[in-house]
Design an enzyme around this catalytic site. Structure first.
Site, PDB file in Angstrom:
ATOM      1  N   GLU A   2       0.847  -1.200   0.000  1.00 48.22           N
ATOM      2  CA  GLU A   2       0.000   0.000   0.000  1.00 48.22           C
ATOM      3  C   GLU A   2       0.872   1.235   0.000  1.00 48.22           C
ATOM      4  O   GLU A   2       1.854   1.302   0.722  1.00 48.22           O
ATOM      5  CB  GLU A   2      -0.887   0.077   1.258  1.00 48.22           C
ATOM      6  CG  GLU A   2      -2.129  -0.749   1.269  1.00 48.22           C
ATOM      7  CD  GLU A   2      -2.998  -0.419   2.493  1.00 48.22           C
ATOM      8  OE1 GLU A   2      -3.070   0.781   2.873  1.00 48.22           O
ATOM      9  OE2 GLU A   2      -3.568  -1.349   3.067  1.00 48.22           O
TER      10      GLU A   2
ATOM     11  N   GLU B  47      -9.432  10.587   3.796  1.00 49.61           N
ATOM     12  CA  GLU B  47      -9.610   9.139   3.791  1.00 49.61           C
ATOM     13  C   GLU B  47     -10.537   8.680   2.664  1.00 49.61           C
ATOM     14  O   GLU B  47     -10.449   7.551   2.199  1.00 49.61           O
ATOM     15  CB  GLU B  47     -10.166   8.679   5.135  1.00 49.61           C
ATOM     16  CG  GLU B  47      -9.182   8.754   6.283  1.00 49.61           C
ATOM     17  CD  GLU B  47      -7.992   7.822   6.086  1.00 49.61           C
ATOM     18  OE1 GLU B  47      -8.207   6.679   5.642  1.00 49.61           O
ATOM     19  OE2 GLU B  47      -6.866   8.249   6.364  1.00 49.61           O
TER      20      GLU B  47
ATOM     21  N   LYS C 224     -15.972   5.658   3.763  1.00 46.97           N
ATOM     22  CA  LYS C 224     -14.862   5.478   4.702  1.00 46.97           C
ATOM     23  C   LYS C 224     -14.961   6.514   5.812  1.00 46.97           C
ATOM     24  O   LYS C 224     -15.241   7.694   5.562  1.00 46.97           O
ATOM     25  CB  LYS C 224     -13.519   5.609   3.975  1.00 46.97           C
ATOM     26  CG  LYS C 224     -13.237   4.487   2.988  1.00 46.97           C
ATOM     27  CD  LYS C 224     -11.786   4.451   2.582  1.00 46.97           C
ATOM     28  CE  LYS C 224     -10.908   3.980   3.724  1.00 46.97           C
ATOM     29  NZ  LYS C 224      -9.504   3.836   3.329  1.00 46.97           N
TER      30      LYS C 224
ATOM     31  N   GLU D 189     -13.749   6.404  -1.999  1.00 49.20           N
ATOM     32  CA  GLU D 189     -14.762   5.600  -1.317  1.00 49.20           C
ATOM     33  C   GLU D 189     -15.509   6.463  -0.305  1.00 49.20           C
ATOM     34  O   GLU D 189     -14.961   6.839   0.729  1.00 49.20           O
ATOM     35  CB  GLU D 189     -14.097   4.400  -0.633  1.00 49.20           C
ATOM     36  CG  GLU D 189     -13.359   3.488  -1.614  1.00 49.20           C
ATOM     37  CD  GLU D 189     -12.520   2.441  -0.913  1.00 49.20           C
ATOM     38  OE1 GLU D 189     -13.096   1.589  -0.191  1.00 49.20           O
ATOM     39  OE2 GLU D 189     -11.275   2.482  -1.064  1.00 49.20           O
TER      40      GLU D 189
END
Length: 476
Positions: free
Chosen positions: A261, A324, A318, A315
């Site tokens: 990641e 984030e 989240k 997203e």
């Protein structure tokens, strides 16, 4: 793996006028699905075939996603959740997991790895940590029984918080207590099975105002390593070499490294001026160029690292700050958030980079902008000089996680007497206040590296002194 350059050699990434072709051998993406407006997996699988992305890393083993990627030849990393690890300490459970989540989908779906948990050592949960390697061994045994062990490898991602030292990279070493009890057996397992060591470097979480350009691969004076004579011009390579040095110290320099990641968000809150589209493009665009240049790092030259960018989509479900929800390369409608050169018909926007070592002295203006991301919540450089910084708990963090942080920090040599009843910092008697004291004390005690304020992303660095009344928060 990993030849050292000449003792006085400088490893500098310079801008090149030539285009570097995108080989699609090293770039993957983390495919999270915490959104209520994301396209169905079948559309995602089809869409990814129009990009240079040839690997996806999941956070589960959802059958609908695995079915969607059938016959695409895209490599898929499936995941075991942290709360599933304990059960997998029994071989029959591991065999059942493989039978249910892997066997029905291969060979149509190109499953290439099983990621067991996420940043387990950073949880501080000693029971869970002790269960990690046995679970990995059982899953591998189950794969052997299904004749899938050559195709599918078992590993686990780590934050850079597993390092006790990372600056300069040549002195990188794992935390005492974890190094020989946990990481040595884990690395031995990876070597024996031919699996990679997974690491999650996030320069985004570790930059300071002084190191932002270093994190974004923009022109900067670089960081000189006196032990090797190498000047690093980006945090990303410095972090990877710190990990390599730690592995080498334990005798495992031959185990491959995978970047599981890394990323940079494109939208943040008002107090995050470094979070914008320009910086996200600089980080991810140049990261892609570097990964596909097969340049490696100064201590691991000409090495290709499989690199999984976080993340595929923005997203919207989240939790946490705005950033984030905005790590995605693409919007939910599958249009680009910015052009990082990820589409097959296009070349990356960031200038191509050359990776030849330079031995001549370099002035501060010489290092060209490069995209190899700053240190993440795991290997950022410590704050130095007269700067003061404190580690504080995020007010919206899960109270249970914050309590775990208190237990962990107080068990690592931190004097937590001040937050006991009658102590100077006992009031206010809240888990957030007590966690802030314990987390900051740990951060200061361990050298003020930004990764020591990660705490599974529940901590954040600030330059505002949280002290009040007679309660004094240390800042060395």
């Amino acid at each position: 793996m990993g030849r050292e350059l000449g003792s006085r050699g400088l490893f500098i990434l310079l801008a090149s006028v030539l285009c570097i072709s995108f080989t699609a051998e090293a770039i993957g993406v983390n495919y999270g699905r915490m959104g209520d407006n994301l396209p169905p997996p079948s559309e995602v699988a089809k869409f990814l075939q129009t990009t240079m992305i040839d690997k996806v890393k999941l956070f589960d083993a959802d059958p609908s996603v695995l079915q969607a990627f059938a016959n695409t030849n895209i490599g898929v990393v499936v995941a075991v959740a942290n709360d599933q690890i304990a059960a997998l300490n029994k071989l029959p459970a591991a065999q059942d997991w493989v039978k249910k989540n892997v066997v029905p989908f291969v060979p149509a779906t190109n499953i290439i790895a099983i990621s067991v948990g996420n940043e387990i050592l950073s949880t501080g949960n000693k029971v869970l940590i002790s269960q990690l390697v046995p679970a990995m061994q059982n899953l591998h045994t189950a794969l052997v029984g299904a004749s899938l062990d050559k195709q599918i490898k078992v590993s686990t991602p780590h934050s850079l918080g597993i390092l006790s030292a990372s600056e300069p990279p040549s002195i990188g070493r794992f935390r005492r207590g974890y190094d020989r009890v946990i990481l040595k057996p884990l690395l031995d397992f990876l070597r024996t099975t031919g699996a990679p060591f997974m690491i999650n470097p996030y320069p985004y979480f570790g930059y300071t105002d002084k190191t932002l350009d270093y994190a974004l691969f923009k022109p900067n004076p670089g960081v000189f390593d006196n032990n090797t004579g190498i000047t690093y011009t980006n945090m990303f390579q410095a972090q990877l070499d710190a990990v390599y040095s730690a592995m080498k110290l334990l005798g495992f320099s031959d185990v491959d490294v995978v970047v599981a990641e890394t990323g940079w968000p494109s939208v943040g809150d008002l107090d995050q001026p470094a979070v914008n589209v320009e910086n996200a493009l600089s980080y991810n665009g140049n990261l892609i160029k570097l990964a596909n240049a097969n340049a490696g790092t100064p201590l691991m030259p000409n090495k290709t690292f499989d690199t999984y960018i976080f993340s595929l989509f923005n997203e919207d479900l989240k939790p946490g700050p705005t950033a984030e929800r905005n790590f995605g390369l693409f919007k939910p409608d599958m249009t680009m958030v910015y052009d990082a050169g990820i589409m097959k018909s296009e070349s990356a926007t960031p200038a191509p980079i050359s990776t030849a070592p330079v031995t001549a002295p370099v002035t501060p203006a010489t290092p060209a902008p490069i995209s190899t991301a700053p240190v993440t919540p795991t290997t950022p450089a410590p704050v130095t000089g007269t700067d003061k910084s404190w580690c504080v708990a995020k007010p919206d963090a899960d109270p249970k996680v914050l309590q775990d942080n208190i237990d962990y920090a107080c068990g690592q040599g931190v004097d937590c007497g001040a937050i006991q009843a009658g102590g100077q910092c006992f009031t206010p008697n809240t888990v957030v206040a007590h966690a802030t004291f314990a987390m900051n004390s740990y951060y200061q005690l361990t050298g003020r590296h930004s990764y020591d304020c990660d705490f599974s992303q529940t901590g954040v660095l600030t330059q505002e002194d949280p002290s009040y009344g007679t309660c004094v928060y240390q800042a060395t």
